[in-house]
Design an enzyme around this catalytic site. Structure first.
Site, mmCIF file in Angstrom:
data_model
loop_
_atom_site.group_PDB
_atom_site.id
_atom_site.type_symbol
_atom_site.label_atom_id
_atom_site.label_comp_id
_atom_site.label_asym_id
_atom_site.label_seq_id
_atom_site.Cartn_x
_atom_site.Cartn_y
_atom_site.Cartn_z
ATOM 1 N N SER A 66 43.266 28.085 25.178
ATOM 2 C CA SER A 66 42.099 28.584 24.448
ATOM 3 C C SER A 66 42.519 29.365 23.211
ATOM 4 C CB SER A 66 41.251 29.470 25.369
ATOM 5 O OG SER A 66 40.188 30.071 24.668
ATOM 6 N N GLU A 94 46.925 42.855 28.874
ATOM 7 C CA GLU A 94 48.252 42.249 29.014
ATOM 8 C C GLU A 94 48.160 40.736 29.220
ATOM 9 O OE1 GLU A 94 52.296 42.558 31.773
ATOM 10 O OE2 GLU A 94 50.920 44.265 31.682
ATOM 11 N N ASN A 128 42.665 47.053 36.428
ATOM 12 C CA ASN A 128 43.031 46.225 37.563
ATOM 13 C C ASN A 128 41.842 46.010 38.500
ATOM 14 O OD1 ASN A 128 45.196 44.772 38.810
ATOM 15 N ND2 ASN A 128 45.307 46.353 40.379
#
Length: 295
Positions: A66, A94, A128
């Protein structure tokens, strides 16, 4: 010498704004942020304290494809690397940085933020938690880290993360399960619904194995857990009387809900008893008093 817990900072300065940046990493975000600048990709490094250590290769390859076609739509959130000129450390994003390397990009767009080490760790944990593929145990562990390391309450987490307090409390109850049962949940052999029915049960491991072997539904699991035979224990003079599964489960629920250790002393056959709540800091005591007073 006992270390004084860090005073809660209301989920960090400016974290509400950062939360929208982190959420923008999801597909379908229609309003990308305008980057502060574009920097060479070799000047950007990951956060060494990032809780997430694994990145699915298939998902990274899809993201890289993408990026090759459309570029990086949403800039990375970075801070200047302490003690290093023209170097940046990733605060959020990240995955995009790793995918950009696969796509052989030379530069990446960034938003530069001023966060200290503690705030970077806090944000990394929160990023996270936002992952769509996170399993219930890892998500619960993230909430526990935020509460234990930074002194946040379930109410504060609920408000900042857009999660209901009951969702956070129910997930944190799963951390009281035996490790083997947690492993089944992490591995996808049990669902969170199955695992919740086993919280506080003294035969949780045996029941978990039976649930997997018989491929039971959540409703069947709940019935099995309720009718499971109680273990007969030999009476020892002077020894404390073991608590029944319902009392243990209630202790776990209250502990998860308050974020504090709760002990219930309810003598068998009695209508009276006592509840003991342990707090780790004066901040937690203040939170408890506010909760009890309806504030």
């Amino acid at each position: 010498m006992t270390q004084t817990p860090k005073k809660s900072r209301g989920l960090g300065r400016g974290l509400s704004a950062l939360m929208s940046d982190v959420a923008a990493d999801s597909a379908g975000q229609s309003q990308p942020m305008r980057p502060d600048q574009v920097v060479p990709i070799e000047q950007v490094q990951p956060n060494p304290d990032q809780p997430r250590r694994t990145f699915g290769q298939d998902a990274l390859s899809e993201l890289a494809a993408s990026i090759e076609e459309k570029g990086i739509i949403q800039p990375l959130i970075v801070r200047r690397t302490p003690g290093a000129d023209h170097q940046y450390q990733i605060v959020a994003g990240e995955r995009r940085w790793r995918a950009a390397q696969i796509a052989k990009l030379h530069d990446v767009p960034v938003l530069v933020r001023d966060y200290d080490d503690t705030e970077v760790l806090e944000i990394a944990i929160i990023e996270n938690i936002q992952r769509a593929d996170l399993n219930p145990i890892d998500e619960a562990a993230g909430y526990k880290q935020l509460m234990d390391r930074f002194g946040h309450t379930q109410d504060k987490l609920s408000q900042a993360l857009g999660k209901s307090r009951s969702h956070i409390a129910n997930l944190m109850r799963l951390l009281t399960l035996p490790q083997e049962v947690q492993d089944y949940l992490t591995g996808g052999q049990l669902s969170a619904g199955h695992a919740r029915a086993l919280v506080g049960h003294d035969q949780a491991v045996r029941l978990a194995r039976e649930i997997i072997q018989r491929n039971l539904s959540v409703r069947e699991t709940e019935k099995l857990a309720k009718k499971g035979p109680a273990i007969k224990r030999r009476s020892v003079p002077g020894a404390p009387v073991p608590k029944d599964a319902d009392t243990v489960q209630l202790e776990n629920e209250l502990s998860a809900s308050l974020g504090m250790k709760v002990t219930i002393d309810h003598p068998t056959g009695s209508e009276a008893g006592k509840v003991v709540i342990g707090y780790r800091s004066l901040d937690q005591l203040d939170d408890l008093l506010r909760a009890l007073s309806g504030g």
